[in-house]
Scaffold this motif. Sequence first.
Motif, PDB file in Angstrom:
ATOM      1  N   ASP A   1      51.794  18.867  19.960  1.00  0.00           N
ATOM      2  CA  ASP A   1      50.507  19.400  20.400  1.00  0.00           C
ATOM      3  C   ASP A   1      50.749  20.411  21.511  1.00  0.00           C
ATOM      4  N   ARG A   2      51.153  21.630  21.131  1.00  0.00           N
ATOM      5  CA  ARG A   2      51.631  22.548  22.164  1.00  0.00           C
ATOM      6  C   ARG A   2      50.514  22.967  23.100  1.00  0.00           C
TER       7      ARG A   2
ATOM      8  N   ASP B   1      46.605  28.398  30.402  1.00  0.00           N
ATOM      9  CA  ASP B   1      45.923  29.334  31.298  1.00  0.00           C
ATOM     10  C   ASP B   1      46.861  29.887  32.368  1.00  0.00           C
ATOM     11  N   PHE B   2      48.088  29.337  32.448  1.00  0.00           N
ATOM     12  CA  PHE B   2      49.054  29.823  33.417  1.00  0.00           C
ATOM     13  C   PHE B   2      49.904  30.920  32.793  1.00  0.00           C
ATOM     14  N   GLN B   3      50.560  31.683  33.651  1.00  0.00           N
ATOM     15  CA  GLN B   3      51.409  32.758  33.159  1.00  0.00           C
ATOM     16  C   GLN B   3      52.684  32.203  32.518  1.00  0.00           C
ATOM     17  N   LEU B   4      53.428  33.086  31.885  1.00  0.00           N
ATOM     18  CA  LEU B   4      54.636  32.653  31.192  1.00  0.00           C
ATOM     19  C   LEU B   4      55.660  32.057  32.159  1.00  0.00           C
TER      20      LEU B   4
ATOM     21  N   GLY C   1      50.532  32.452  18.258  1.00  0.00           N
ATOM     22  CA  GLY C   1      50.804  31.023  18.068  1.00  0.00           C
ATOM     23  C   GLY C   1      52.293  30.703  18.000  1.00  0.00           C
ATOM     24  N   GLY C   2      53.019  31.448  17.181  1.00  0.00           N
ATOM     25  CA  GLY C   2      54.438  31.166  17.001  1.00  0.00           C
ATOM     26  C   GLY C   2      55.238  31.442  18.269  1.00  0.00           C
ATOM     27  N   ASN C   3      54.814  32.444  19.019  1.00  0.00           N
ATOM     28  CA  ASN C   3      55.526  32.757  20.255  1.00  0.00           C
ATOM     29  C   ASN C   3      55.253  31.731  21.347  1.00  0.00           C
ATOM     30  N   GLN C   4      54.085  31.111  21.303  1.00  0.00           N
ATOM     31  CA  GLN C   4      53.826  29.990  22.219  1.00  0.00           C
ATOM     32  C   GLN C   4      54.801  28.857  21.918  1.00  0.00           C
TER      33      GLN C   4
ATOM     34  N   VAL D   1      55.370  28.801  12.973  1.00  0.00           N
ATOM     35  CA  VAL D   1      56.423  29.779  13.234  1.00  0.00           C
ATOM     36  C   VAL D   1      56.731  30.531  11.933  1.00  0.00           C
ATOM     37  N   ASP D   2      56.944  31.844  12.008  1.00  0.00           N
ATOM     38  CA  ASP D   2      57.175  32.617  10.782  1.00  0.00           C
ATOM     39  C   ASP D   2      58.581  32.369  10.228  1.00  0.00           C
TER      40      ASP D   2
END
Length: 500
Positions: A334-335, A343-346, A395-398, A423-424
């Motif tokens: 459940d990412r 809501d936070f930055q990377l 989504g995949g990059n998260q 993920v692709d």
Amino acid sequence: MQYAAEFRNITKVFGPVEVLHGVSFGIPAGEVQALIGENGAGKSTLMKILGGYQPPTSGELLVGGQPVRFHSSRDAEAQGVVLIHQEFNLADDLTVAQNIFLGRELGGALLDDAAMNRAAEAALARLGVSLDPRLRVRGLSVPQKQLVEIAKALSRDARILIMDEPTAALTVRETEVLFDLIRKLRSEGVTILYISHKLEEVKALADTVTVLRDGAVVSTDPASALTPHEMANRMVGRELEDMFPDKGQAGAEELLHVEHLSVPGWAQDITFTLRAGEVLGFAGLVGAGRTELFEGLLGLRPHSVGQVRLSGKAVRLRSPGDAARAGLVYLSEDRKGKGLLVDFQLRPNLTLMTLEHYAHPLLDPRAEQQALKKAVGDYGIRSGRLDVAASALSGGNQQKLALARILEVNPQVIVLDEPTRGVDVGAKREIYLLIQRLAQSGKGVIVVSSELSELLGLCQRLLIVREGRLVGELGAGEMNEQEVIQYATGLKAAPLRETA
Ligand SMILES: Nc1ncnc2c1ncn2[C@@H]1O[C@H](COP(=O)(O)OP(=O)(O)OP(=O)(O)O)[C@@H](O)[C@H]1O
Ligand SMILES: [Mg+2]
């Protein structure tokens, strides 16, 4: 050709980055049109434009042949356009029924809860799901949330229904029910836009396939004209190699030993060992208790009992933080709920678990930034800018960021729950290679996945969970789909070779 909706030269700019570069294509009325492309290609962005969630920077959107300008999702809904979100868009503190009817509550000023609950139950029954509409969404599993998201959209009388990866968290059976429903909707004249990384599904379901790469349309073809392999090649713009790397050999050293683990209501008397260099898979039907088993192991579920040894040392894990300090990390399925602080930055998302590395004694943002740059390169995280919130990643990059975050602590044992969800194909292969590299460097990796092909291709050994118990074990030479399904469904059960 009669188009239900049409994009004409649509662009979208976020800050300094253009992510859609003049996209033009039409969606034939009454068809199922698939939209495929790599992580970050712009699929969700385009669909949010059609769904009224964000305006295009330039270009024109037509619905039913008429130019439209949506200022909100309500505007779009008024024209019969409804979007099912990829990352759930549900209110955690409301009930299932309240979510389904959000913004259109029945009963006017006085809400009629009983009527709403009945209608919600009917909407779910249509999907073949029995779920108490009075439950709060917060307590639901990922697949249940997905089904509520779908029921919510279906109850809105869509003429154009956009589904952004609706099956990413569904079981085979739930997927079949959904497909029957999609085909029924199509026969009733509803137009469906379908986004998925599951190319076999695209092939089975879609009439037409449009491929998006780097924010531009590559091609549109009848689905019957392309194999899933050809779809994958178009997405990445080159010939893809074999998906799975060679399986390595596990060493002798025992990294993790779990004995008689029980998680009330979920798992009973689980005993297994993970060795250095091993990739161990946990197979089973969705709902078999695999996720809960590991949540129990990490101290996330109360009253779990059992003994745990990490590298030979008895440990008591009371929280994921405890576990990480002891060398065991867990990537949640459940990412959005449990993996990332969206809501936070990377940067804080990457370093939150390892802040002490960057404090000497004051936090050193430059070192943190360096770490972020390195992670972006190592894990192929695609983001126009680095100073954005995690929610701005595709989504995949998260998912890649979540993976980078847990590996920051340099753990010995890595538990990955649905590591390639959303993920692709290209990035999937990179994650498989990463898992192999981790194992080769002497770490132990556990993979929990609902994609059987992934477990079969990746793991040296499989343990099969059914109704909270380990019911089978298969070595590399013995595993095939048939065997796993027989154990998972209870047609077959065998004493485990592995004991204490
Ligand atoms: N609100 C935002 N602010 C900044 N950049 C954004 C925002 N939303 C999306 N992006 C960027 O736009 C690009 C396209 O993202 P999008 O979510 O449309 O990809 P996608 O094709 O849906 O990918 P996936 O398969 O991973 O879901 C990405 O580079 C993403 O980081
Ligand atoms: Mg997306």
